[in-house]
Structures are given as C-alpha cells and as structure tokens.
Design a protein around this motif. Structure first.
Motif, short mmCIF file in Angstrom:
data_model
loop_
_atom_site.label_atom_id
_atom_site.label_comp_id
_atom_site.label_asym_id
_atom_site.label_seq_id
_atom_site.Cartn_x
_atom_site.Cartn_y
_atom_site.Cartn_z
N VAL B 29 0.84 -1.20 0.00
CA VAL B 29 0.00 0.00 0.00
C VAL B 29 0.88 1.25 0.00
N THR B 30 1.93 1.25 0.79
CA THR B 30 2.83 2.40 0.85
C THR B 30 3.45 2.68 -0.52
N GLU B 35 3.84 6.05 -5.29
CA GLU B 35 3.95 6.09 -6.76
C GLU B 35 2.63 6.47 -7.43
N LEU B 36 1.59 6.70 -6.62
CA LEU B 36 0.24 6.97 -7.13
C LEU B 36 -0.18 5.91 -8.15
N GLN B 380 -2.67 14.02 -5.44
CA GLN B 380 -3.96 13.81 -6.07
C GLN B 380 -3.78 13.18 -7.44
N ALA B 381 -4.07 11.91 -7.54
CA ALA B 381 -3.95 11.21 -8.81
C ALA B 381 -5.11 11.58 -9.74
N LEU B 400 4.18 13.94 -2.23
CA LEU B 400 5.28 14.75 -1.71
C LEU B 400 6.16 13.88 -0.80
N PRO B 401 7.47 14.09 -0.84
CA PRO B 401 8.38 13.20 -0.13
C PRO B 401 8.55 13.51 1.35
N THR B 402 7.68 14.33 1.87
CA THR B 402 7.78 14.65 3.30
C THR B 402 6.44 14.41 3.98
#
Lengths: 120, 433
Positions: B29-30, B35-36, B380-381, B400-402
């Motif tokens: 899931v992560t 990677e959307l 938001q995909a 976002l990577p944070t």
C-alpha cells in the motif's frame, strides 16, 4: 473402500470442501447401499463438522458417545449436518426426531430409518 | 481551546492491516501511495450487455465469487478452518486477513486480545450478495430451508459476530452504521473510549464485499462512474468526474493508549489528536451543496484537537469523484481554511482505490497513518482538469516526499453524516497543543 464408484457433479457440489475420502465413501454407499460404506460416510461427514477435531478417529468411539457433550457438536452445526444428509440422500429428516438425537447411534438410527433399504 | 474533558490519555495508531485494491499489506500500500499507482481494473459486476459500469477497485490474490466458502481462494500465508469460514461473507474473509496482519504488526498476544481491555468496533454493509443467495433458498424451499449461518453471515454486524468470538475479545464490541462515514465514527468513538480510560485498545475494522449487490446497486442512483478507462474512471475534483468507482476488501487499525503501545514496543504510526462530527440535515443521499455540515465537522475536530486550520499540513478528503459530493467538499474546505489563510495539501486517495463505502474511512485513515510514519504526503492522482472550485486550493499532482505534521481526514455518509479526524505525527515529547 473403493475408487470405482462414479462421483456425480451433484455429489461434488453438495460435498464442496469435504475430504476426498468422505466423498468417495458417500459415492460408494449411494452406489451399493453397503453398510460399511454407510458407516464410513456417516463418520466422515460428522468428523468434517467437528471443531476442534476429536483426538482419535471417530470409528474408535462407541456408538453411545454423546454428540454434544463429548464431541462438541453444537445445535447450529447439527443443522448444517442435517442439510448435508438431506441433500446427499434426498430425504427429509423430521424436526421432532432430530431433537431426540443425542448419540452417534441415535444419528445413525435416524438416518437408517430415513433411508429406504439401508441395512440396519 | 482543546477539549479537556476527555484528553487524559493520548491515543495512537499502533497496528495496521490492509486488503485493498492497491495492496494486501502495508508495504505494498505504501508503494502504491508513493507512486500513485491505482488498483482499478475492468470488472464485470454481472452478465449483461448493457451494463454501463465497467471498472472497479479489484482485490488481487483472492477469489470470493462463490456463495460457498469451500470454493474461495486466498493467499497461502493465511489459514482458516471450516468453522471460521462457514459464517463469513466474502468481506469477512478479507477482514480476518487484515486483522491477522494487524495482530502481527501490533505485537498483540492472545492474552491481550482477551484481557477485557481490548475492544472491537466494526462496520460493513453486510453481504447482500450472500443474503440474496440464502433468501432465494428460503423462498425456493417454501420456508423449509435457510442456511443456519444465513443471518450472522450476511447482516451488518457480521464482522463483530465473527471476529469477537474468534479472538476471544471481551472488551467493548460494537458495530457502526452511518454508511460511508461508518468507520470514521468507529475511530472517533474508539478514541473517546480510550481517552476516557474505558479501554486500553480497540481494533477498528471496516470491510465490504465488492459485488453486484453491494456495489453495482449504486448505479440506480447514478452515483457510479460510467467511464470504462481504469486510468481515469476515479478522478476526484476533476472537472470531468462522473461518479465513484466501487471497491471492497478490508482495513484494520489498532487504536491504543500511547503508554500501553509504548510498553509493548508496538509501532506507533501517529496520534489521533481529536475528532468532530456534524450532519447536513438536508437530504438522505445528496450532500448539502455548500458543505456546511462537513465544514462544521472539521471545525469541531480542530477544536477537539486544540489546533487551528493553519496547523493542518495535509487534508485527506472524502472526495468520491461524484460531481455533487466533491463540489460540496471543496466548498466546505474553503469555508474552514481560506478565511484563516491556510493552505494544506489536499488529495483524495479514492482516485487510486475506488470508494470502499463503510470501510473507506478506516482504509484512508490507515493511509494517513502510513504517511505520517513513512514520511510522505499522498498526491492527487488523475487530476487533469481541476474543477473551477479548486481555485485557491493546493492539490499536489504527485506524492510529496515529506510527512505532514498534522492531517485532517474527512468522511461523509448518506443522510449527511460528516466526520473529521485529526492525526498528528507521533512524538513522545508532544503534549497538549
């Protein structure tokens, strides 16, 4: 025990999830009316519904063994088992007789009365 | 001002389990969220030449199409006996798998599950799929026959009935029914039970069948997307959205008193800081156009958490991809955040999963928990042409990577039930804000 008796699609559908050995025993009894096959089929069907499983083979238990008190069969599971019997052997097991079933022998006798031609 | 009547204990999420269209464990899931990567695929709900709905959030690795459990298939890592399976609907199987994951993740022992300090709150719509089968049997036999598990395996509450006895849970056990807000309510009330000291921990489990009976029936309300393309069928907040895409599966979260989780060495994904609810009082199925009920739920959640709109770094929206519902939510978000000059990142992860109905809130709160712990903010995909109502709002197109410090999670259900949850990144040093 024999592998030679044909197993119909209907039988397989009714016995979905049952051990293959029990399916074969049921097919043999339906094909021959053999007493030994009947006993094996009955105990196989009963064993499949028990949880937890008894510590030794059901064939080693005396016929006077209580289904609820010793084998842990509950009333809901008994209904499941009855439906399987009814579908398998195309019989109707009367509710008033079912409530009198206490032991393995009681169950065996009930089925034998319901199944025409079953050896006593 | 923070509500001080029920905040004696800190409530954390200390275990997760997922059976979902975008993954059957937390790691998968992560990856999908980072990677959307969506979990939507072509799906035939029933034989029919004219079915206008052709896509669903499918569950991989399972086959529960049969009404008989002996014909179900599931991943080898799980093992279930006949006496467990016999009273389960398809989503019950998924729920058991998710709970098995949760128990391992949270390091729960059989003794803890049965100690009376562990509760279980669940939600599902039951199983119309299995119920239809059993009721047909009843009618065909003219009342002589219905499977003895026909009731407990099909009605809402079936998850309670099956999970609580199996795991010997002796604490608070309850089901929640507020449609697509059900598991948000379950999480909120679970937090209250723990904050009040009534329970040490509560498993919250949501699950749904993906079936013609549970899912396709929404077509009669024209709520489902008719878009046959899995890559764009679910596009919350896009100008061209045309309805939601159904999904099923199960999600399980453990809410727990922080001290209890820490003492056991359980993973702490985040803190449930507060929650709020309010209703539209408007329509049995359609969201109030201005989103007043949802806005009030958000305000109450912020108040309960003792934070302001400016503190929220990410908002996980209800965003089902229906024209009316999304617009209402956008207006609600603006009503709460714009006057405060706040601009959290916003996304609806239903673009990836589809809409999981009563389990949606548990699933998406699980996603938020992963984001807090793993350090990312879901984007938001499928947003190609934002609805004009998105103007002024921040909907990042990529993850976002944070991690945000604080997340607000929205849920809305039939009848206008709205629930908002506030989650915070875990720090043992944090105390009341």
């Amino acid at each position: 025990m024999s592998d030679s008796h044909p197993i119909s699609d209907e039988l397989r559908t009714i016995l979905r999830g049952f051990p293959e050995e029990t399916v074969r025993d049921c097919a043999e009894f339906k094909g021959t009316g053999d007493r030994a096959a009947f006993d094996r089929a009955l105990l196989g069907l009963l064993h499949h519904h028990l949880s937890p499983k008894p510590p030794r083979p059901l064939s080693t238990y005396p016929g006077t063994t209580p289904l609820v008190a010793e084998l842990g069969l509950d009333s809901i599971t008994m209904v499941e088992l009855v439906f399987i019997f009814e579908d398998l052997f195309q019989v109707k097991l009367p509710q008033e007789e079912l409530v009198k079933v206490v032991t393995i022998d009681d169950l065996r006798a009930l089925l034998q009365r319901a199944l025409p031609g079953t050896p006593a | 001002m923070k509500n001080t009547t029920v905040d004696a204990r800190r409530v954390v999420i200390s275990g997760l389990g997922f059976i979902s269209s975008i993954g059957n464990d937390a790691a998968e899931v992560t990856r999908s969220l980072r990677e959307l990567r969506h979990g939507l695929a072509p799906h035939e709900f029933m034989p029919g030449q004219y079915l206008p709905v052709k896509v669903a959030g499918t569950i991989k690795g399972f086959d529960t199409r049969s009404t008989h459990h002996a014909e179900w298939r599931w991943p080898e890592r799980y093992s279930f006996a006949r006496d467990v399976l016999r009273s389960l609907p398809p989503h019950g199987l998924h729920a058991f798998c998710a709970v098995e994951q949760l128990i391992a993740d949270a390091r729960l022992t059989p003794e803890l599950l049965a100690d009376g300090e562990t509760g279980l709150f669940t939600a599902s719509a039951g199983s119309p799929f299995l119920q239809r089968h059993y009721l047909n049997q009843l009618h065909a036999s003219e009342g002589a026959r219905m499977h003895p598990m026909g009731v407990v395996s099909t009605i809402p509450g079936t998850l309670n009935f099956n999970l609580a006895p199996h795991y010997r849970i002796r604490g608070a056990v309850c089901g929640f029914v507020s449609a697509c807000a059900s598991t948000a309510h379950a999480i909120g009330y679970a937090a209250d039970e723990i904050r009040r000291g009534r329970q040490q921990r509560i498993l919250v489990v949501g699950a749904e069948d993906l079936s013609c009976e549970s899912t396709y029936s929404f077509q009669s309300m024209r709520a489902l997307s008719r878009n046959p393309d899995p890559d764009t069928a679910s596009r919350p907040f896009d100008r061209d959205r045309d309805g939601f895409v159904g999904t099923g599966g199960a999600a399980a979260l453990l809410l727990e008193d922080a001290a209890s989780a820490q003492a056991r060495g359980a993973p702490i994904y985040g803190e449930l800081l507060g929650w709020g609810q309010a209703s539209d009082g408007y329509n049995m199925a359609i969201a109030e156009p201005e989103g007043r009920g949802l806005a009030e739920a958000m305000r109450r959640a912020l108040l309960d958490a003792g934070i302001t709109p400016a503190d929220v770094g990410y908002l996980n929206a209800h965003g089902t991809s229906t024209p009316n519902g999304d617009l209402s939510e956008l207006r609600a978000i603006k009503a709460v955040f714009s006057p405060a000059g706040a601009g959290p990142a916003i996304s609806s992860t239903k673009a990836l999963t589809g809409h999981a109905l009563s389990m949606a809130s548990a699933l998406e709160t699980g996603f938020c928990a992963l984001a807090l712990r793993e350090g990312f903010t879901p984007g938001q995909a499928h947003l190609a042409n934002p609805d004009p109502a998105c103007e002024g709002l921040h909907l990042p197109r990529h993850t976002l990577p944070t991690a945000p410090e604080i997340i607000l999670k929205n849920s809305s259900g039939f009848g206008g039930s709205n629930v908002s949850l506030v989650l915070r990144r875990w720090s043992a040093a944090n105390r009341d804000t």
